[in-house]
Design an enzyme around this catalytic site. Sequence first.
Site, PDB file in Angstrom:
ATOM      1  N   ARG A 100       0.852  -1.174   0.000  1.00  0.00           N
ATOM      2  CA  ARG A 100       0.000   0.000   0.000  1.00  0.00           C
ATOM      3  C   ARG A 100       0.891   1.229   0.000  1.00  0.00           C
ATOM      4  NH1 ARG A 100      -3.135   2.848   5.050  1.00  0.00           N
ATOM      5  NH2 ARG A 100      -3.665   4.662   3.810  1.00  0.00           N
ATOM      6  N   HIS A 145      -2.953  10.946   0.991  1.00  0.00           N
ATOM      7  CA  HIS A 145      -2.475  10.655   2.342  1.00  0.00           C
ATOM      8  C   HIS A 145      -1.883  11.945   2.925  1.00  0.00           C
ATOM      9  CE1 HIS A 145      -1.098   7.156   5.066  1.00  0.00           C
ATOM     10  NE2 HIS A 145      -0.831   8.266   5.722  1.00  0.00           N
ATOM     11  N   GLU A 190      -7.399   8.419   6.701  1.00  0.00           N
ATOM     12  CA  GLU A 190      -7.659   8.997   8.016  1.00  0.00           C
ATOM     13  C   GLU A 190      -8.189  10.430   8.014  1.00  0.00           C
ATOM     14  OE1 GLU A 190      -4.329   8.625  10.648  1.00  0.00           O
ATOM     15  OE2 GLU A 190      -4.380   6.452  10.661  1.00  0.00           O
ATOM     16  N   ASN A 328      -7.272   1.924   9.985  1.00  0.00           N
ATOM     17  CA  ASN A 328      -5.973   1.795  10.644  1.00  0.00           C
ATOM     18  C   ASN A 328      -6.242   1.693  12.137  1.00  0.00           C
ATOM     19  OD1 ASN A 328      -5.008   2.388   8.068  1.00  0.00           O
ATOM     20  ND2 ASN A 328      -4.566   4.536   8.562  1.00  0.00           N
ATOM     21  N   TYR A 330      -4.261   1.254  16.088  1.00  0.00           N
ATOM     22  CA  TYR A 330      -3.047   1.150  16.894  1.00  0.00           C
ATOM     23  C   TYR A 330      -3.327   0.947  18.382  1.00  0.00           C
ATOM     24  CZ  TYR A 330      -0.635   2.869  12.731  1.00  0.00           C
ATOM     25  OH  TYR A 330      -0.142   3.000  11.465  1.00  0.00           O
ATOM     26  N   GLU A 395      -3.468  -0.352   8.230  1.00  0.00           N
ATOM     27  CA  GLU A 395      -2.264  -0.045   9.005  1.00  0.00           C
ATOM     28  C   GLU A 395      -2.428  -0.666  10.381  1.00  0.00           C
ATOM     29  OE1 GLU A 395      -1.325   4.129   9.523  1.00  0.00           O
ATOM     30  OE2 GLU A 395      -1.633   4.560   7.399  1.00  0.00           O
TER      31      GLU A 395
END
Length: 502
Positions: A100, A145, A190, A328, A330, A395
């Site tokens: 990606r 992005h 995002e 994504n 985290y 991600e």
Amino acid sequence: MERYVITVTIFCAVITRISCCDIVKLTFPSGFKIGTASAAYQVEGAWNISDKGENIWDHWTHNHPEYIRDGRNGDVACNSYYKYKEDVALIKSIGFDFYRFSVSWSRVLPTGFTNVISEDGLQYYKNLTAELVANGIEPVVTIYHWDHPQVIEEMGGWTNELIVDWFVAYARVLFEALGGSVKRWITMNEPNSFCTDGYEDTVNAPGKVITGIGKYLCAHNVLKAHAKTYRMYDEEFRDAQGGKLGIVLPIITYLPYNSSYTEAAEVAFQFVTGWLAHPLYFGDYPEIMKTRVALVSKSQGYPRSRLPEFSDEWIAIINGTNDYFGFNHYTSRLVYDDPDEELGIYNSDNGLIVTVDPSWPLGGSTWFYIYAAGFGELFRQIRDEYSNPPVWVMENGISDADGVDDYDRINYFYEYVREMLIAIKRDGCNVEGYAVWSIMDNFEWSAGYTERFGITYVEFDDADTNRTAKLSQTWWTKVLSKRKLQSVPTSTYTRTRLPWQK
Ligand SMILES: *[C@@H]1O[C@H](CO)[C@@H](O)[C@H](O)[C@H]1NC(C)=O
Ligand SMILES: *[C@@H]1O[C@H](CO)[C@@H](O)[C@H](O)[C@H]1NC(C)=O
Ligand SMILES: *[C@@H]1O[C@H](CO)[C@@H](O)[C@H](O)[C@H]1NC(C)=O
Ligand SMILES: *[C@@H]1O[C@H](CO)[C@@H](O)[C@H](O)[C@H]1NC(C)=O
Ligand SMILES: *[C@@H]1O[C@H](CO)[C@@H](O)[C@H](O)[C@H]1NC(C)=O
């Protein structure tokens, strides 16, 4: 023999009842895609090569180095503009199924518009795509992005609705040039992050502080630009190219502080994920958001809600424009109701206090708390909220400050990916792909080069920007060759607090 078989069967039945992990066996389902990811500004460098235009991150880092922890920028970064063949060879050697990467808008369209298409700029992405395909790696392309042309920001950027048509024109150039090979597209990465951190804070470019209004206006135009791009792809490219289009959301898992706050966790989900996803799946913002922002806006004396409204026409355009659910992930947070609300004081639009469990280990970033179970929970939340759509984790990974013996990173991947496999195999979550962030250390936005997310180490202090394998890269190579999670060299986190973690 008969007897032996029976014994084995009983033995297995006992084993499988012991834990979920034996049930899932920690193998990846057949057809599951595992890739790795990067973003243009974070890796390419070559910021002023050929006719490339200035973008908002060039402008922000050059004019406001004080907002970057180490004062540095992406002028050189990982030099991937020059080293793309080496990057592709690395990705191939580890065994990833897809890569990606993102396209820099101002590299392809130096003026921001389609009056000038940079031959070199477009050729770079054609080269990279061709190199991936030639090596059997699927290209997955992010159209945006975070790095739009500065000239567009001079006109308000994401707060100017005209950006909708400008974005569609830019996307068309990419579908025409790369759509023969690229079958999975991400319109934007995002939006919640760049809208909030870029239009209500100085964390991200363009660093405009338009409190309470900037983020909503930005996301409103993002949704329109995404949907118009999707409809344009339907009309002009889908029959011939047959690709899939989606947006990628940054999702923190919100969990109730205790069992009294399940409703609070649901409100947090709607305010962060529902904000962007609800319109894509149901046509409009979540009811709770509309009600709450209207209420708080009124209490602040605004004549109307700070959350803009979609016309029926726009609702019809936006509804149903996500071919897959990309996100994504985290970290996680705990939430509870803000007690001030009972006194009629509104400290926030969602009326919540966000915190963490002090026992969660730290990653290497100010905001990073490790809680693998939150990742598993997120798949179930998405399954239940959006009728089990196809999901792509675009991600997932962890930061540290330095070094190649990254046991904590291996630990993180093991625990998080195990949660994903349980969600798939035990809970029926429809997850199709997963991308490791990141293939290599890179420019980590406002943290500059002080935080490293790579499975490959990059020497940023040397002009050669050489790459060195970290232990986690070796670990992923083994996981990919066996298509099965591999045991971890150590099972406890060793990270201590870094200077920027208070
Ligand atoms: C490009 O930027 C570098 C600094 O990163 C500078 O040294 C160089 O002179 C610039 N090149 C051109 C052609 O402007
Ligand atoms: C693309 O590849 C061609 C052929 O290898 C090479 O001549 C050219 O410099 C490359 N262009 C870019 C921008 O990478
Ligand atoms: C949850 O936490 C709040 C605030 O600390 C407390 O008042 C409440 O009793 C707790 N509820 C439960 C079910 O533990
Ligand atoms: C959005 O699309 C779905 C599926 O086609 C439909 O059921 C729903 O009524 C639409 N929502 C709106 C607000 O138009
Ligand atoms: C970077 O790698 C190249 C090729 O292996 C090598 O020649 C060079 O010396 C390395 N540079 C540094 C600073 O280690």
